[in-house]
Scaffold this motif. Sequence first.
Motif, short mmCIF file in Angstrom:
data_model
loop_
_atom_site.label_atom_id
_atom_site.label_comp_id
_atom_site.label_asym_id
_atom_site.label_seq_id
_atom_site.Cartn_x
_atom_site.Cartn_y
_atom_site.Cartn_z
N SER A 65 -5.23 -10.96 0.60
CA SER A 65 -4.74 -10.81 1.97
C SER A 65 -3.30 -10.34 2.06
CB SER A 65 -4.86 -12.15 2.72
OG SER A 65 -6.21 -12.51 2.90
N TRP A 66 -2.57 -10.38 0.94
CA TRP A 66 -1.15 -10.05 1.00
C TRP A 66 -0.76 -8.85 0.15
CZ3 TRP A 66 2.97 -12.90 3.43
CH2 TRP A 66 2.52 -13.98 4.20
N VAL A 67 -1.54 -8.50 -0.87
CA VAL A 67 -1.13 -7.46 -1.82
C VAL A 67 -2.17 -6.34 -1.93
CG1 VAL A 67 -0.53 -6.98 -4.22
CG2 VAL A 67 0.23 -9.12 -3.15
N CYS A 68 -3.41 -6.71 -2.11
CA CYS A 68 -4.47 -5.76 -2.44
C CYS A 68 -4.69 -4.72 -1.34
CB CYS A 68 -5.77 -6.52 -2.70
SG CYS A 68 -7.19 -5.46 -3.01
N GLY A 69 -4.90 -3.48 -1.74
CA GLY A 69 -5.18 -2.44 -0.77
C GLY A 69 -6.51 -2.63 -0.07
N CYS A 70 -7.50 -3.17 -0.78
CA CYS A 70 -8.81 -3.44 -0.16
C CYS A 70 -8.66 -4.48 0.95
CB CYS A 70 -9.81 -3.93 -1.20
SG CYS A 70 -10.00 -2.83 -2.62
N GLY A 71 -7.98 -5.58 0.61
CA GLY A 71 -7.74 -6.60 1.62
C GLY A 71 -6.82 -6.11 2.72
N GLY A 72 -5.89 -5.23 2.36
CA GLY A 72 -4.99 -4.67 3.36
C GLY A 72 -5.74 -3.89 4.43
N LEU A 73 -6.73 -3.12 4.00
CA LEU A 73 -7.53 -2.37 4.97
C LEU A 73 -8.38 -3.32 5.81
CD1 LEU A 73 -8.11 0.61 5.77
CD2 LEU A 73 -10.13 0.48 4.32
N GLN A 94 0.82 -1.20 0.00
CA GLN A 94 0.00 0.00 0.00
C GLN A 94 0.86 1.26 0.00
OE1 GLN A 94 -3.18 0.57 -0.46
NE2 GLN A 94 -2.87 2.77 -0.21
N LEU A 95 1.85 1.30 0.88
CA LEU A 95 2.69 2.50 0.97
C LEU A 95 3.59 2.65 -0.25
CD1 LEU A 95 3.81 4.91 2.59
CD2 LEU A 95 5.43 3.32 3.65
N GLY A 96 4.22 1.55 -0.66
CA GLY A 96 5.20 1.65 -1.74
C GLY A 96 4.59 1.65 -3.13
N LEU A 97 3.82 0.59 -3.45
CA LEU A 97 3.34 0.42 -4.81
C LEU A 97 2.02 1.11 -5.10
CD1 LEU A 97 5.57 -1.77 -4.61
CD2 LEU A 97 4.19 -3.17 -6.15
N ALA A 98 1.23 1.40 -4.07
CA ALA A 98 -0.07 2.02 -4.32
C ALA A 98 -0.13 3.49 -3.93
CB ALA A 98 -1.16 1.25 -3.57
N PHE A 99 0.93 4.01 -3.31
CA PHE A 99 0.90 5.43 -2.93
C PHE A 99 2.15 6.18 -3.38
CE2 PHE A 99 1.43 8.91 0.22
CZ PHE A 99 0.30 9.64 -0.11
N ILE A 100 3.31 5.76 -2.93
CA ILE A 100 4.53 6.51 -3.23
C ILE A 100 4.94 6.36 -4.69
CG2 ILE A 100 6.99 6.71 -2.75
CD1 ILE A 100 6.45 6.10 0.13
N LEU A 101 5.01 5.12 -5.19
CA LEU A 101 5.50 4.90 -6.55
C LEU A 101 4.63 5.57 -7.62
CD1 LEU A 101 7.67 3.67 -8.28
CD2 LEU A 101 6.43 1.50 -8.27
N PRO A 102 3.29 5.45 -7.58
CA PRO A 102 2.49 6.17 -8.58
C PRO A 102 2.69 7.68 -8.52
CG PRO A 102 1.16 4.50 -7.49
CD PRO A 102 2.44 4.59 -6.73
#
Length: 291
Positions: free
Chosen positions: A250-258, A174-182
């Motif tokens: 459970s390991w990658v998705c932001g929806c599952g992460g939340l 979430q932090l790296g690939l879904a927020f900072i990198l984009p």
Amino acid sequence: MEHNASLQLTTPGSRYSVRQRTGLALIGVGVLGLLVMLVGDGSLNPAFTMGVAMAGFLLGSGLLFADLLQQAPGVNNNGVWFSGATARGMAGWIMAIVFTGFYIILYWTPSNLEQLVRGTDALSAALRGRPSDQWFLYGLFYTLAILIMGARMLIKYRDNKYQIFRTISVMFFQLGLAFILPSLLLLLNEPEFYFSYFWPLKYDYLWPSTFSSLTQGPGLGIFLLFWTAVMTFVATPILTFFYGKRWYCSWVCGCGGLAETAGDPFRHLSDKSTKAWKVERWMVHSVLVFV
């Protein structure tokens, strides 16, 4: 007089320590800061007010989570059915209305979030090289929720390697690939691309218009198309065959992460019956056919 626990905002008979009260007070400061920005006239400095609010949430949560270190690690559901927040009580309903209302405003009347958006301009400029918008604000809130509640998970399940690795995984993605990198891609004048999202979650990545925009764009366009194709048609089927959908949900998705972090205190409210599982399977496969 009849006792109605559902109308209570706190756990009946609870006694908070000084540290817990301080943590709750700091979180209250954070909530107050966001409310001032939401309904205020903008006379206060948005960046300063947002900074105070975020500091309140972070420090307050840290103080509350510190108490978990005094408890035995692992599953501890003591009192969850007596809490207004986790037993469908008044606090839970208030939270539901607030979160639902936020999404309604975010999608249909984002102009009402203007002061909150302006409070993240400095961070957006540093990461993306442009002013903030409602989606950057939402991404920031979403990421902070996973990081804060992820820290709680790491403390609570500190004796469980599976939970530790999974929590670190969703926090990283979430932090790296879904927020900072984009955001950094935008800063470098590249397409805003989410490497942790692909079909069927990000179904528009397979649309012809997306293909066209990526191939005509600068630099990384071809690589991004290659990444999308490999993850969609090669990696996802293979990993799902061996590990089921949990490898992603459970390991990658932001929806599952939340769900795995912020949703942990509410797990007992989900339907565990076989019927619910069957309904979920039909819904999941129906969506796959649709997209």
